[in-house]
Design an enzyme around this catalytic site. Structure first.
Site, PDB file in Angstrom:
ATOM      1  N   SER A 149       0.621  -1.539  -0.248  1.00 24.15           N
ATOM      2  CA  SER A 149      -0.596  -0.053   0.223  1.00 24.15           C
ATOM      3  C   SER A 149       1.022   1.336  -0.302  1.00 24.15           C
ATOM      4  O   SER A 149       2.212   0.598   0.621  1.00 24.15           O
ATOM      5  CB  SER A 149      -0.699   0.429   1.060  1.00 24.15           C
ATOM      6  OG  SER A 149      -1.616   1.279   0.821  1.00 24.15           O
ATOM      7  N   TYR A 162      -3.152  -0.873  10.103  1.00 23.95           N
ATOM      8  CA  TYR A 162      -2.755  -1.172   9.212  1.00 23.95           C
ATOM      9  C   TYR A 162      -1.441  -0.429   8.704  1.00 23.95           C
ATOM     10  O   TYR A 162      -0.840  -1.368   8.092  1.00 23.95           O
ATOM     11  CB  TYR A 162      -3.884  -0.435   8.250  1.00 23.95           C
ATOM     12  CG  TYR A 162      -3.708  -0.967   6.926  1.00 23.95           C
ATOM     13  CD1 TYR A 162      -4.811  -1.332   6.577  1.00 23.95           C
ATOM     14  CD2 TYR A 162      -3.484  -0.057   5.458  1.00 23.95           C
ATOM     15  CE1 TYR A 162      -4.534  -2.245   4.866  1.00 23.95           C
ATOM     16  CE2 TYR A 162      -3.782   0.336   4.156  1.00 23.95           C
ATOM     17  CZ  TYR A 162      -4.324  -1.143   4.341  1.00 23.95           C
ATOM     18  OH  TYR A 162      -4.486  -1.406   2.464  1.00 23.95           O
TER      19      TYR A 162
HETATM   20  C1  BGC Z   1      -5.959   1.051   2.139  1.00 21.69           C
HETATM   21  C2  BGC Z   1      -7.454   2.452   1.527  1.00 21.69           C
HETATM   22  C3  BGC Z   1      -6.887   3.624   1.093  1.00 21.69           C
HETATM   23  C4  BGC Z   1      -5.998   3.968   0.779  1.00 21.69           C
HETATM   24  C5  BGC Z   1      -5.132   5.070  -0.026  1.00 21.69           C
HETATM   25  C6  BGC Z   1      -4.976   1.416   1.012  1.00 21.69           C
HETATM   26  O1  BGC Z   1      -3.865   0.762   1.340  1.00 21.69           O
HETATM   27  O2  BGC Z   1      -6.680  -0.250   2.468  1.00 21.69           O
HETATM   28  O3  BGC Z   1      -8.257   2.514   2.900  1.00 21.69           O
HETATM   29  O4  BGC Z   1      -7.954   4.166   0.934  1.00 21.69           O
HETATM   30  O5  BGC Z   1      -4.789   2.899   0.840  1.00 21.69           O
HETATM   31  O6  BGC Z   1      -4.980   6.304   1.519  1.00 21.69           O
END
Ligand code: BGC
Length: 264
Positions: A149, A162
């Site tokens: 991410s 996260y």
């Molecule tokens: C998350 C999303 C978020 C995106 C950008 C992703 O890794 O799961 O919820 O919108 O990152 O911030």
């Protein structure tokens, strides 16, 4: 592009995983569609993949459980002969501010997003090492693509679990890449920005939310799952054979510090 290769995609019954499994199948790979809930959704993905004339089946497994990951890969080797491409995609969010975050929320996200990727990568690497390079199939002994991410480098208030999991994915990916490259294995990551999937529905499903979100995206478009699927397919193919230990950001420029377009 991937004819004769066997791919496993975790979390492949929705969102980015689903688009990726379909894209790999369209590119000629046989595909195992992993899921943990909603079997009908997984079966629909399988049906679409089979329409491209390749083999596919759905397999239920929780990627955070060691025995389930091991038996998922064992079954794949039994049924399809081997594994060439592991897409460690399954991931989730359990959002809370740091002071409100429960231990269960912290642990669940780390278990699935980080430990799950390790378990899947380890199982895949063992099979890649056992089989070695088959030149008619691919120049490498196998490919692991970690779904990361932008939050592997962008801190994110309210999402400590996260962001920590994705920061961990970056170092897991790079370390595995360094360790496994001498055995002909390529490990890389794709780092999506904001993609229109169920995980972040709140961020795009009203006009006001989407307008806010677009302020963070220089390219002014929320991504589609296919944007990520295309990147994974390319990264898994021999067109990218010399790409080892890299993160491909697919984020419309989200990592370009958009606030500095006018400030600073
Ligand atoms: C998350 C999303 C978020 C995106 C950008 C992703 O890794 O799961 O919820 O919108 O990152 O911030």
């Amino acid at each position: 592009m991937l004819r004769g290769q066997k791919a496993l995609v975790t979390g492949a019954n929705s969102g980015i995983g689903k688009a990726t499994a379909i894209s790999l199948g369209r590119a000629g790979a046989d595909v195992v569609v992993n899921y943990v809930c909603e079997p009908q959704a997984a079966e629909a993905v399988v049906a679409q993949i089979k329409s491209y004339g390749v083999r596919a089946y759905a397999h239920e497994a929780d990627v955070s459980q060691e025995d389930q990951v091991v038996s998922m890969v064992d079954r794949m080797v039994e049924e399809l002969g081997t594994l060439d491409i592991m897409v460690a995609n399954a991931g989730l969010q359990r959002d809370a501010t740091a002071t409100e975050m429960t231990f269960a929320q912290w642990q669940k996200v780390l278990d699935v997003n980080l430990t799950g990727q390790f378990l899947c990568a380890r199982a895949a690497a063992k099979e890649f090492v056992r089989r070695g390079v088959v030149p008619q199939v691919s120049r490498s002994a196998g490919k692991i693509v970690c779904m990361s991410s932008v939050h592997q480098i962008i801190p994110w208030s309210g999402h400590a679990n996260y962001a920590a999991s994705k920061g961990g994915v970056l170092m897991l990916m790079q370390t595995l890449a360094q360790e496994l490259a001498p055995q002909g294995i390529r490990v890389n990551a794709v780092a999506p920005g904001a993609i229109r999937t169920p995980i972040n529905r709140d961020a795009w499903d009203t006009a006001a939310a989407e307008a806010d979100l677009l302020q963070l995206i220089p390219y002014r478009r929320v991504g589609d799952p296919e944007d990520i699927a295309n990147a994974v397919t390319l990264l898994a193919s021999d067109l990218m054979d010399y790409v080892v230990g890299t993160t491909l950001y697919v984020d419309g420029g989200m990592t370009l510090f958009p606030g500095f377009a006018t400030g600073g």
